[in-house]
Design an enzyme around this catalytic site. Structure first.
Site, PDB file in Angstrom:
ATOM      1  N   CYS A 174     -10.763 -11.090  18.343  1.00 26.92           N
ATOM      2  CA  CYS A 174     -11.340  -9.839  18.815  1.00 26.92           C
ATOM      3  C   CYS A 174     -12.650  -9.586  18.069  1.00 26.92           C
ATOM      4  CB  CYS A 174     -10.375  -8.684  18.563  1.00 26.92           C
ATOM      5  SG  CYS A 174      -8.739  -8.917  19.292  1.00 26.92           S
ATOM      6  N   ARG A 226       7.128   0.163   2.309  1.00 28.78           N
ATOM      7  CA  ARG A 226       6.848  -0.973   3.194  1.00 28.78           C
ATOM      8  C   ARG A 226       5.746  -1.847   2.610  1.00 28.78           C
ATOM      9  NH1 ARG A 226       5.375   3.897   4.833  1.00 28.78           N
ATOM     10  NH2 ARG A 226       3.428   4.350   5.916  1.00 28.78           N
ATOM     11  N   CYS A 264      -5.703 -16.859  14.724  1.00 29.76           N
ATOM     12  CA  CYS A 264      -5.288 -16.156  15.941  1.00 29.76           C
ATOM     13  C   CYS A 264      -5.591 -17.049  17.140  1.00 29.76           C
ATOM     14  CB  CYS A 264      -6.068 -14.848  16.113  1.00 29.76           C
ATOM     15  SG  CYS A 264      -5.843 -13.634  14.807  1.00 29.76           S
ATOM     16  N   ASP A 282      -8.071   4.761   9.437  1.00 30.75           N
ATOM     17  CA  ASP A 282      -7.796   4.169   8.135  1.00 30.75           C
ATOM     18  C   ASP A 282      -8.888   4.611   7.176  1.00 30.75           C
ATOM     19  OD1 ASP A 282      -5.719   2.346   7.059  1.00 30.75           O
ATOM     20  OD2 ASP A 282      -5.874   1.448   9.055  1.00 30.75           O
ATOM     21  N   ARG A 297     -10.284  -7.532  10.092  1.00 27.01           N
ATOM     22  CA  ARG A 297     -10.182  -8.660   9.154  1.00 27.01           C
ATOM     23  C   ARG A 297     -11.091  -9.811   9.584  1.00 27.01           C
ATOM     24  NH1 ARG A 297      -4.054  -7.812   8.988  1.00 27.01           N
ATOM     25  NH2 ARG A 297      -3.778  -6.470   7.162  1.00 27.01           N
ATOM     26  N   ASP A 312     -12.387   0.681  12.818  1.00 28.38           N
ATOM     27  CA  ASP A 312     -12.637   0.523  11.385  1.00 28.38           C
ATOM     28  C   ASP A 312     -14.094   0.150  11.116  1.00 28.38           C
ATOM     29  OD1 ASP A 312      -9.980   1.019  10.351  1.00 28.38           O
ATOM     30  OD2 ASP A 312      -9.401  -0.874  11.291  1.00 28.38           O
ATOM     31  N   ARG A 331       0.821  -1.210   0.000  1.00 25.68           N
ATOM     32  CA  ARG A 331       0.000   0.000   0.000  1.00 25.68           C
ATOM     33  C   ARG A 331       0.855   1.259   0.000  1.00 25.68           C
ATOM     34  NH1 ARG A 331      -2.885  -1.386   3.910  1.00 25.68           N
ATOM     35  NH2 ARG A 331      -4.864  -1.807   2.888  1.00 25.68           N
ATOM     36  N   TYR A 332       1.928   1.272   0.773  1.00 25.31           N
ATOM     37  CA  TYR A 332       2.822   2.421   0.882  1.00 25.31           C
ATOM     38  C   TYR A 332       4.132   2.115   0.154  1.00 25.31           C
ATOM     39  CZ  TYR A 332      -0.355   3.536   4.752  1.00 25.31           C
ATOM     40  OH  TYR A 332      -1.464   3.793   5.514  1.00 25.31           O
ATOM     41  N   CYS A 350     -12.391  -6.933  15.124  1.00 23.50           N
ATOM     42  CA  CYS A 350     -11.298  -7.117  14.164  1.00 23.50           C
ATOM     43  C   CYS A 350     -11.678  -6.609  12.774  1.00 23.50           C
ATOM     44  CB  CYS A 350     -10.931  -8.592  14.095  1.00 23.50           C
ATOM     45  SG  CYS A 350      -9.628  -8.958  12.883  1.00 23.50           S
ATOM     46  N   LYS A 389      -3.625   5.335   6.287  1.00 24.41           N
ATOM     47  CA  LYS A 389      -3.926   5.965   7.574  1.00 24.41           C
ATOM     48  C   LYS A 389      -3.760   7.482   7.479  1.00 24.41           C
ATOM     49  CE  LYS A 389      -2.276   2.063  10.334  1.00 24.41           C
ATOM     50  NZ  LYS A 389      -1.867   1.253   9.171  1.00 24.41           N
TER      51      LYS A 389
END
Length: 358
Positions: free
Chosen positions: A109, A96, A105, A312, A114, A275, A92-93, A112, A319
């Site tokens: 959560c 990185r 996981c 985001d 995702r 999000d 995306r950037y 989340c 972000k």
């Protein structure tokens, strides 16, 4: 509550009911929630829950409110798919890239971002063919200075698999930074073993672990000891937290959390606005509420304790800092607001010391 032995993870609604963590009258709705989004509550996490609606319970126990879907919510709220260069690798950037090595996981959560793509029914660990494609892309893109390993939770994979990824990164001289995002040091601290630490260090890169915690009670003695093992091994620690209604939407709680991070040698980094993930509206605050909370942190906490409040942008646009604004342009100079909320005039005159223009 009747919590199972420490090696048990509850994944079925019936188990949560039997443990007294959710009401039996909500079984039908919660079964529907569990059919949409994964549920996993290790006994060690369950023991942190004093009642289902406490700040820990709200994060990990399914709720009927998750069935409410708003028009602006979607299964990929930050646009991972729009920037997936090859399977498992998001670019995306410019400098990185994000490597998703697993979709599982140790604990899920409820907020989340995702949540529609992790957990039961997913492919689990990224396979060798996909890893080959990801590393071929990384090798071809010399502008990538940092690789962020995420998931799922990347520290949920075996140290052997993690070491394989680290060793492959070691062969990319243009990659200087390895960053790992994880809940494991806080919620499954027993996984932070010497083998895991050595697996992270085998990349030969400068290693950062972004530790995710949202409430000071998550930073137990065991969690702090796990973070100390990483820090003592020379791994830098930063934090990431999500601003959540009913969990940390209180300046005293946020202050305690940020101070606990610093005391644990974790530098506060990101405080994420919630999000637009499906079924998470009951967690979200308004941006104005978040800005007001962050403004209150400025005067009461050391600069070491100040996180960057970010949102985001939906669609994969990245972000953006959304903290309160302290300066505004005036006819003559600027108006600056201090931590008490008092405005002051500021003149940024450059004087006459510079060379005259020709």
């Amino acid at each position: 509550m009747t919590i199972p032995p420490s090696d048990r993870t509850m994944t079925a609604i019936e188990e949560l009911i039997a443990a007294g963590l959710v009401e039996s009258g909500a079984a039908a709705a919660l079964t529907e929630v569990a059919a949409r989004y994964s549920v996993a509550v290790p006994a060690s996490v369950a023991r942190l829950i004093s009642h289902p609606d406490d700040p820990i319970g709200r994060q990990f126990l399914p709720r009927a409110a998750e069935l409410l879907l708003l028009p602006e919510e979607n299964g990929d709220p930050i646009g991972d798919g729009a920037h997936e260069a090859v399977r498992g690798l998001i670019h995306r950037y410019p400098d990185r890239a994000l490597l998703k090595i697993t979709s599982v996981c140790p604990v899920y959560c409820r907020f989340c971002f995702r949540r529609a793509s992790v957990g039961a029914g997913t492919e689990g660990v990224l396979d060798d063919a996909a890893l080959d494609g990801a590393f071929a892309y990384l090798a071809d893109h010399k502008e990538i200075w940092e690789v962020i390993v995420t998931g799922g939770d990347p520290l949920a994979v075996s140290p052997r698999r993690l070491a394989q990824v680290s060793r492959r990164l070691a062969a990319l001289p243009h990659v200087k930074i390895l960053r790992v995002h994880s809940r494991v040091p806080v919620l499954a601290p027993e996984r932070v073993t010497p083998a895991l630490t050595e697996a992270l260090k085998s990349s030969g890169k400068t290693v950062y672990v972004a530790v995710h915690a949202n409430h000071p009670r998550e930073l137990t003695e065991r969690a702090r000891a796990a973070c100390a093992r990483l820090a003592d091994a020379g791994i830098a620690l930063v934090s990431q937290s999500v601003l959540l209604r009913g969990v940390n939407d209180d300046v005293d709680v946020l202050s305690a959390l940020m101070r606990a991070f610093v005391e644990t040698r974790i530098k506060p980094y990101y405080l994420h606005h919630g999000d637009l993930a499906p079924g998470t509206s009951h967690f979200r605050l308004s941006l104005a509420e978040g800005q007001a909370l962050v403004r209150e942190l400025l005067g009461r906490l050391s600069g070491l304790c100040q996180p960057i409040y970010v949102v985001d942008i939906p669609g994969g646009h990245g972000k953006a800092p959304v903290g309160p604004v302290y300066v505004s342009r005036q006819a003559q100079g600027w108006s600056v607001v201090d931590w008490r909320g008092i405005r002051h005039d500021y003149v940024d005159s450059l004087g006459q010391s510079r060379e005259p223009q020709p």
